[in-house]
Enzyme design. Structure first.
Site, PDB file in Angstrom:
ATOM      1  N   LYS A 115      29.276 -13.433  18.422  1.00 54.85           N
ATOM      2  CA  LYS A 115      29.931 -12.695  19.500  1.00 54.85           C
ATOM      3  C   LYS A 115      31.373 -13.138  19.692  1.00 54.85           C
ATOM      4  O   LYS A 115      32.220 -12.326  20.066  1.00 54.85           O
ATOM      5  CB  LYS A 115      29.143 -12.826  20.807  1.00 54.85           C
ATOM      6  N   LYS A 195      20.660  -3.566  11.714  1.00 49.71           N
ATOM      7  CA  LYS A 195      19.656  -3.409  12.753  1.00 49.71           C
ATOM      8  C   LYS A 195      20.085  -2.283  13.701  1.00 49.71           C
ATOM      9  O   LYS A 195      21.273  -2.179  14.043  1.00 49.71           O
ATOM     10  CB  LYS A 195      19.569  -4.740  13.521  1.00 49.71           C
ATOM     11  N   LYS A 198      23.016   0.144  19.722  1.00 46.88           N
ATOM     12  CA  LYS A 198      23.968   1.068  20.319  1.00 46.88           C
ATOM     13  C   LYS A 198      25.377   0.758  19.869  1.00 46.88           C
ATOM     14  O   LYS A 198      26.175   1.651  19.614  1.00 46.88           O
ATOM     15  CB  LYS A 198      23.871   0.996  21.846  1.00 46.88           C
TER      16      LYS A 198
END
Ligand code: TRP
Length: 329
Positions: A115, A195, A198
C-alpha cells in the site's frame, strides 16, 4: 441452550456494493459459519480512512456494504453485524496495543509495503499501524477464530503476537486468535490476471444489471493463446472456466470444456451460459438488497442495535485492560 460456541470475528472494508469475488471468496463462507460460531462481522470504516477516499460517498458506502452483506445472507439477527466506528473501544484498545507492538513487526507487513507503494503521496502513520487496529478489532472480543483470505494471514499472525506480548507483560487477558482459511478458491478478476477487486476494476458487482454483467463478461479475458474461434482453447488456463466451476451445472461445465478444446464453441458461446447462471444466482440477492434499500431505516436500526451488543462486550474488555495496565478506574 446448547454448548457455548466459539467466538468468531471478521472485518470487511466499506467498499459499497460488493463483487462476486468477495461473495465467493468470503461472504458465502461467513454465512455458513453463522451456525457454527458466535459471529461478529464488522464494517471497518476506520481502516478505510488510511488511504485517500471520498468523504461525501463514505456514508452511503458503509450502508451499502451492510445492505449487500445482509442481502447475501448475513442475517443480522443471527450474527452481530456492525460498524467499527460505532464502537469507540476499537480505537481505544488499538492505542494500548500500539505500546506493545514492535515497529519492526509493522515494517515487515506485506500489505503495508504494497500500500505504501500504491499510495506514495500518503504514507501516513495510520496506514502503518493498520494491523494494530485490526488486532484490536479481533482481541477486543477475545475472538477465537478469524475467517480471512490468504492475504490477511500475516495480520492475524501479528494479532497473535500482540496478544501474546500483552499477556506476557500484564497477565493473561487475551486468547491468541487463529485464522480460518476461507478464500478457496481465490477469485481472479475479468482481466484474467489479478485478484478480483474494485480498485482494479476487474469485477462483477452483485447488484449490477444483467446487461452490464453481459457487457463485462463478453469483454473478459479468456485463454490468451486462443486468438480466434477456430483455435482450440485450454479451459484449465481460462478464468471464465474457473467461474463456470462456481456457477454452472456439471453438465454445462463439461460441455464448455469439451467444446472449447475442440474449438466447436467460441468463447462467447461459453460466456453466454456463464452469464445466464451468474445472473440467475444474483437474482434473489438483488431482490433482497432492493427491499432493504427501500427500508433503509431498518438497516440503520440493525446497525445501531448490533453496535450496542458489541459495545457491551467491548466495554467489559476495556475495563479489564485498564485494570491490568494499572490505570486508575
Ligand atoms: N484488513 C482486512 C481486509 O482488508 C479487514 C479487517 C479489518 C479485518 N479488521 C479485521 C479482517 C479483523 C479480519 C479481522 O480484508
Amino acid at each position: 441452550m446448547g454448548k457455548k460456541l466459539k467466538r468468531l470475528f471478521s472485518g470487511i472494508q466499506p467498499t459499497g456494493e460488493i463483487h462476486i469475488g468477495n461473495y465467493q471468496g468470503a461472504i458465502k463462507q461467513w454465512v455458513k459459519l453463522i451456525d457454527k460460531y458466535e459471529c461478529f462481522y464488522c464494517i471497518v470504516d476506520y481502516h478505510a480512512i488510511t488511504i485517500e477516499y471520498n468523504v461525501r460517498e463514505m456514508p452511503d458506502k458503509i450502508l451499502k456494504t451492510a445492505v449487500c452483506l445482509i442481502a447475501c445472507g448475513l442475517n443480522p439477527e443471527k450474527c452481530v453485524l456492525f460498524v467499527q466506528s460505532h464502537v469507540p473501544e476499537h480505537t481505544e484498545l488499538a492505542w494500548v496495543l500500539n505500546t506493545v507492538t514492535a515497529i519492526g513487526d509493522l515494517q515487515r507487513m506485506t500489505q503495508f509495503k504494497e500500500k505504501s507503494q500504491q499510495h506514495k503521496g500518503n504514507v501516513n502513520v495510520g496506514l502503518f499501524t493498520y494491523p494494530v487496529l485490526q488486532a484490536a478489532d479481533i482481541i477486543l472480543y477475545k475472538a477465537d477464530v478469524v475467517p480471512v483470505g490468504e492475504d490477511q494471514f500475516q495480520h492475524v499472525e501479528l494479532s497473535r503476537r500482540i496478544a501474546r506480548k500483552f499477556n506476557a507483560l500484564y497477565g493473561k487477558t487475551f486468547p491468541e486468535p487463529q485464522h480460518l482459511s476461507t478464500e478457496s478458491p481465490r477469485i481472479i478478476g475479468l482481466d484474467g490476471q489479478y485478484k478480483m477487486s474494485k480498485s482494479r476494476n476487474n469485477y462483477i458487482g452483485i447488484l449490477e444489471s444483467d446487461e452490464i454483467i453481459w457487457e463485462k463478461i463478453s469483454r473478459a479475458v479468456t485463454d490468451p493463446a486462443r486468438k480466434t474461434k477456430k483455435d482450440p482453447g485450454n479451459p484449465e488456463i481460462c478464468n471464465m472456466y474457473s467461474l463456470h466451476k462456481l456457477y454452472s451445472s456439471r453438465e454445462e461445465i463439461e460441455n464448455s470444456a469439451e467444446n472449447c478444446k475442440k474449438a466447436s464453441w467460441g468463447c462467447l458461446d461459453c460466456k453466454r451460459i456463464l452469464w445466464k447462471n451468474i445472473v440467475e444466482s444474483l437474482k434473489p440477492i438483488k431482490q433482497k438488497a432492493n427491499e432493504l434499500e427501500n427500508n433503509i431505516d431498518y438497516v440503520h436500526n440493525i446497525l445501531k442495535e448490533n453496535a450496542d451488543k458489541s459495545r457491551k462486550i467491548a466495554k467489559e474488555t476495556m475495563n479489564e485492560v485498564r485494570e491490568k495496565l494499572g490505570i486508575l478506574i
